[in-house]
Design a protein around this motif. Sequence first.
Motif, PDB file in Angstrom:
ATOM      1  N   ALA B 200       0.833  -1.203   0.000  1.00  0.00           N
ATOM      2  CA  ALA B 200       0.000   0.000   0.000  1.00  0.00           C
ATOM      3  C   ALA B 200       0.867   1.252   0.000  1.00  0.00           C
ATOM      4  O   ALA B 200       0.608   2.198  -0.741  1.00  0.00           O
ATOM      5  CB  ALA B 200      -0.933  -0.001   1.217  1.00  0.00           C
ATOM      6  N   LEU B 201       1.925   1.233   0.806  1.00  0.00           N
ATOM      7  CA  LEU B 201       2.838   2.370   0.850  1.00  0.00           C
ATOM      8  C   LEU B 201       3.465   2.590  -0.527  1.00  0.00           C
ATOM      9  O   LEU B 201       3.583   3.718  -1.001  1.00  0.00           O
ATOM     10  CB  LEU B 201       3.921   2.110   1.906  1.00  0.00           C
ATOM     11  CG  LEU B 201       5.059   3.122   2.022  1.00  0.00           C
ATOM     12  CD1 LEU B 201       4.519   4.503   2.317  1.00  0.00           C
ATOM     13  CD2 LEU B 201       6.031   2.693   3.112  1.00  0.00           C
ATOM     14  N   GLY B 202       3.834   1.487  -1.177  1.00  0.00           N
ATOM     15  CA  GLY B 202       4.413   1.606  -2.512  1.00  0.00           C
ATOM     16  C   GLY B 202       3.397   2.095  -3.533  1.00  0.00           C
ATOM     17  O   GLY B 202       3.752   2.714  -4.524  1.00  0.00           O
ATOM     18  N   GLY B 203       2.120   1.811  -3.289  1.00  0.00           N
ATOM     19  CA  GLY B 203       1.067   2.248  -4.213  1.00  0.00           C
ATOM     20  C   GLY B 203       0.758   3.724  -4.058  1.00  0.00           C
ATOM     21  O   GLY B 203       0.357   4.392  -4.991  1.00  0.00           O
ATOM     22  N   GLY B 204       0.938   4.257  -2.866  1.00  0.00           N
ATOM     23  CA  GLY B 204       0.656   5.669  -2.636  1.00  0.00           C
ATOM     24  C   GLY B 204       0.580   5.948  -1.144  1.00  0.00           C
ATOM     25  O   GLY B 204      -0.296   5.422  -0.458  1.00  0.00           O
ATOM     26  N   LEU B 215       1.912   4.270   8.949  1.00  0.00           N
ATOM     27  CA  LEU B 215       3.087   4.189   8.083  1.00  0.00           C
ATOM     28  C   LEU B 215       4.400   4.230   8.850  1.00  0.00           C
ATOM     29  O   LEU B 215       5.404   3.721   8.392  1.00  0.00           O
ATOM     30  CB  LEU B 215       3.047   5.310   7.038  1.00  0.00           C
ATOM     31  CG  LEU B 215       1.934   5.177   6.003  1.00  0.00           C
ATOM     32  CD1 LEU B 215       2.120   6.195   4.897  1.00  0.00           C
ATOM     33  CD2 LEU B 215       1.890   3.780   5.413  1.00  0.00           C
ATOM     34  N   LYS B 216       4.380   4.828  10.026  1.00  0.00           N
ATOM     35  CA  LYS B 216       5.596   4.846  10.835  1.00  0.00           C
ATOM     36  C   LYS B 216       6.003   3.408  11.143  1.00  0.00           C
ATOM     37  O   LYS B 216       7.151   3.012  10.954  1.00  0.00           O
ATOM     38  CB  LYS B 216       5.332   5.614  12.127  1.00  0.00           C
ATOM     39  CG  LYS B 216       6.556   5.760  12.987  1.00  0.00           C
ATOM     40  CD  LYS B 216       6.213   6.470  14.290  1.00  0.00           C
ATOM     41  CE  LYS B 216       7.448   6.537  15.189  1.00  0.00           C
ATOM     42  NZ  LYS B 216       7.104   7.096  16.504  1.00  0.00           N
ATOM     43  N   LYS B 217       5.024   2.632  11.568  1.00  0.00           N
ATOM     44  CA  LYS B 217       5.271   1.231  11.890  1.00  0.00           C
ATOM     45  C   LYS B 217       5.779   0.495  10.645  1.00  0.00           C
ATOM     46  O   LYS B 217       6.763  -0.255  10.706  1.00  0.00           O
ATOM     47  CB  LYS B 217       3.946   0.612  12.378  1.00  0.00           C
ATOM     48  CG  LYS B 217       4.076  -0.751  12.994  1.00  0.00           C
ATOM     49  CD  LYS B 217       2.748  -1.148  13.641  1.00  0.00           C
ATOM     50  CE  LYS B 217       2.280  -2.495  13.143  1.00  0.00           C
ATOM     51  NZ  LYS B 217       0.883  -2.758  13.489  1.00  0.00           N
ATOM     52  N   THR B 218       5.118   0.741   9.522  1.00  0.00           N
ATOM     53  CA  THR B 218       5.497   0.054   8.292  1.00  0.00           C
ATOM     54  C   THR B 218       6.936   0.383   7.893  1.00  0.00           C
ATOM     55  O   THR B 218       7.715  -0.500   7.567  1.00  0.00           O
ATOM     56  CB  THR B 218       4.545   0.449   7.151  1.00  0.00           C
ATOM     57  OG1 THR B 218       3.210   0.190   7.571  1.00  0.00           O
ATOM     58  CG2 THR B 218       4.838  -0.336   5.889  1.00  0.00           C
ATOM     59  N   ILE B 219       7.276   1.674   7.933  1.00  0.00           N
ATOM     60  CA  ILE B 219       8.610   2.091   7.490  1.00  0.00           C
ATOM     61  C   ILE B 219       9.691   1.510   8.395  1.00  0.00           C
ATOM     62  O   ILE B 219      10.698   0.981   7.917  1.00  0.00           O
ATOM     63  CB  ILE B 219       8.686   3.631   7.425  1.00  0.00           C
ATOM     64  CG1 ILE B 219       7.884   4.122   6.221  1.00  0.00           C
ATOM     65  CG2 ILE B 219      10.132   4.103   7.330  1.00  0.00           C
ATOM     66  CD1 ILE B 219       7.718   5.616   6.146  1.00  0.00           C
ATOM     67  N   ILE B 267      10.959  -0.303  -9.776  1.00  0.00           N
ATOM     68  CA  ILE B 267      11.717   0.641  -8.950  1.00  0.00           C
ATOM     69  C   ILE B 267      10.828   1.784  -8.479  1.00  0.00           C
ATOM     70  O   ILE B 267      11.235   2.583  -7.666  1.00  0.00           O
ATOM     71  CB  ILE B 267      12.959   1.213  -9.670  1.00  0.00           C
ATOM     72  CG1 ILE B 267      12.561   1.901 -10.962  1.00  0.00           C
ATOM     73  CG2 ILE B 267      14.007   0.171  -9.906  1.00  0.00           C
ATOM     74  CD1 ILE B 267      13.651   2.829 -11.470  1.00  0.00           C
ATOM     75  N   PHE B 268       9.599   1.860  -8.980  1.00  0.00           N
ATOM     76  CA  PHE B 268       8.676   2.892  -8.502  1.00  0.00           C
ATOM     77  C   PHE B 268       7.840   2.386  -7.332  1.00  0.00           C
ATOM     78  O   PHE B 268       6.987   3.090  -6.812  1.00  0.00           O
ATOM     79  CB  PHE B 268       7.768   3.373  -9.630  1.00  0.00           C
ATOM     80  CG  PHE B 268       8.554   3.868 -10.803  1.00  0.00           C
ATOM     81  CD1 PHE B 268       9.350   4.992 -10.680  1.00  0.00           C
ATOM     82  CD2 PHE B 268       8.522   3.204 -12.006  1.00  0.00           C
ATOM     83  CE1 PHE B 268      10.103   5.445 -11.748  1.00  0.00           C
ATOM     84  CE2 PHE B 268       9.264   3.647 -13.086  1.00  0.00           C
ATOM     85  CZ  PHE B 268      10.054   4.774 -12.963  1.00  0.00           C
ATOM     86  N   GLY B 269       8.046   1.121  -6.958  1.00  0.00           N
ATOM     87  CA  GLY B 269       7.354   0.593  -5.795  1.00  0.00           C
ATOM     88  C   GLY B 269       6.046  -0.084  -6.130  1.00  0.00           C
ATOM     89  O   GLY B 269       5.471   0.106  -7.197  1.00  0.00           O
ATOM     90  N   GLY B 270       5.594  -0.915  -5.193  1.00  0.00           N
ATOM     91  CA  GLY B 270       4.262  -1.502  -5.299  1.00  0.00           C
ATOM     92  C   GLY B 270       4.168  -2.802  -6.066  1.00  0.00           C
ATOM     93  O   GLY B 270       3.168  -3.493  -5.980  1.00  0.00           O
TER      94      GLY B 270
END
Lengths: 499, 325
Positions: B200-204, B215-219, B267-270
């Motif tokens: 999800a973070l990679g998607g946006g 997102l803090k937890k995810t990162i 390389i753009f994520g997701g």
Amino acid sequence: MSDVFLDLRNVVKRFSGVAALDDVSLTIRSGEIHCLAGENGSGKSTVIKVMSGVYRPDSGSIAIDGRTHSHLTPIEAIRHGIQVIYQDFSLFGNLTVAENLALNTELRNKRKLVNWRSVRDLARRALDRLGVDIDPEQEVDELSTAGRQLVAIARALMSDPRLLIMDEPTTALTRKEVETMFRIVRDIQAHGISILFVSHKMREMLEISERLSVIRNGRMVAEGPTSNFDESTIVRHMTGHDISSETYHWKAPATPTPPRLEIAGLTLAGAFEDLALSVHPGEIVGLSGLLGSGRTEVAQALFGLEPGHTGTVRIDGVPVPLDRVQTAIDAGIAYVPEDRLTEGLFLTQSIDRNILATIYERIADWSVIDRPKAANLAASSIKALQIATPTGDKPVGELSGGNQQRVVLARWLLTEAKVLILNGPTVGVDVGSKAEIHRIIRDLAVEKGLAVVMISDDILELVQNCNRIVVMHRGRFVETFETADTSEQRISDMLTSFK
Amino acid sequence: MTLFRRSEVVIAAILLVAMILIGLVNPAFWQVDNLFSLLRSNVIIGIMALGVLLVMLSGGFDVSFPAFAVAAMYLTVKGMLYFGYVGVLVPFVCAILIGAACGSINAFFVWKFRMIPLIVTLGTGSMVRGFLLGVVGTSMINIDRFPPVLIDFAKAEVFTITKADGTHSGLTAMVLIYFALALGVHLMLRHTMIGRSIFALGGGAEAATRVGFDLKKTIFFIYCLAGALAGFAGMLHCSMIWLANPRDFVGTDLEVIAAVVLGGASIFGGRGSVLGTMLGVFMLVMVKNSLIIMKVDTTWQLVVVGSIIVIATAATAWRDRKRQA
């Protein structure tokens, strides 16, 4: 009297002293489709953000089902059944439709593991409820804009909302897709859900809504049943003044002059065939036709972007080979493309630089730019085109759509163009700016003796601004109307008959 | 979803064709010896690639992992010698913790200052390497001092075969560790919410916040796990080559990133998968291996790795653009 779901009462919201909302009251009844109309920057989005709990009002209150709150938090707003569908939809393009639909529910249930079967079930139910045929296993990026919007709607409906706020939902949709969406919106309404439709498109608002509110400069200026409004009254409320709807007249000079632009036998395989057209100084000729009729290709050919064409193009009687963009510019042709954002402007660069982009050679001595001269030119262009900015150093991306369009115009006028080709000159521009841009174009045609070719989907725009309108179909000019002798209806009937 | 739209199927097909071609040019390729050594070479690059995949899925880019791997292995081995410790589990846990701690520095800057991960990891990687050489030491710990317990651990083999001429060849048991880690990361990505939050973070990032992901937890999870994997890989690496070199893993970053991109990660994520990454690692190792067998000069390997990055990135970018048509 139907009961009231949500009531904004005398809401004031200031940002660093400036009132974005000034004593705004808005009542949304259960199960109604309500339109909130306003120009860009009028405070529409601030209203949405107050309702969805993103902003906390400085004073005033929000009543939901008769219970008064001083403000809402985003979570409270959702719990009260307020769902917003943002313009960008907030979907994950890299995930499947099913997962996009289920994520909210999964997170709300504080799940640690993913149960893919329940994800699919949830998604299937959400899509069935909307009655749309979308493969839940598809990635969202593979869907059309309309498809993505349906997924966003389906997702919003999953939390059993009482009020669905849709921010500019029709912006990127085709007419047919808009109709599908309206059908779905009415269907949602039938389930007793209220819908707040935020828009600046007159016709769509009149078509879909039951009640309508107009906001201008942070104040509610009109409210009532939609039947009390028509396009001109909405425009008047939105802009605060009447927008002239007189047409453009052009008189052939007593002594005949050669045409500025003369096209003969213009052909591009697969796009258009044997086109002929003369445009005299001061004339504004409209080019109308369905998408795919070849109108954009004509514009591009005239700007040297379609080197494969045959036939002759004369500017002031001199034949010019339009094989490259540079020859077109040198010949005095200026082109304002359809999508000014991607094709025309350097959004992160300053207004000055954008205006001067095509004439740097002229203001340079030995490749060194004459700065005072550049600054003067840019400043006089900003003034002439009434671009609303304190300074030319601001990035173009920070301007409103209307002002961005003026920057593009300013740039081309500096090239001392003789022929101006405008492709969708006011797409995405609000009504007030639109009228301004039209006035500028008309003045320019008269004062500078430009030959203007205006391409647009908006037939009314052509009728108001052109002295002649050419209708294109399947790569040919099939009909020419003197605007004085025709009407919007006739042309739109003709276009409909092509479908 | 049709079979051929899955990147893994395409990569596997390309891999198969490449294997057949290489086998035709060089029949020695299919010898058991060579295949075993190929798989052995997959282990370290593969484990590192899992970490790089995590970061890339989130839309980030990590070049600090070789430094973290070196730091974890060198500090741990130094510590073992200093304390005279004999054992396997504690050193590996140590290396994992050192890697994770380094990763948390990345996470802190990416989260707190919203910095571009590439820049953050360039900085932290360089800092950690410099710190290691400047403070801890520059001398290699080679076979005469290297802890024998680690050597014995890494010598373990899954099975051995005796060839006609009486010599043995064995498949290192370390591939099992690699496969187990890969399976673990795959299950985490596919079946846990924290794994989905990486996608999800990679998607946006904006949309991920609106849906309600923390997102803090995810990162922190992503960068700590990537660091831990790097630390583990470093430790395993030195055990397998009986050498702890504080200047090791130079150029590894490029190879690992090439492998991940080759495995279809965007390389753009997701977009990307563990299976694809493993195939990408295998393909990269195989290409390098055949260059060696064919006696191609090692400098040319750089050209090949570089070309792989460019071509694979272009291919995935093209794929993603087509998807959005």
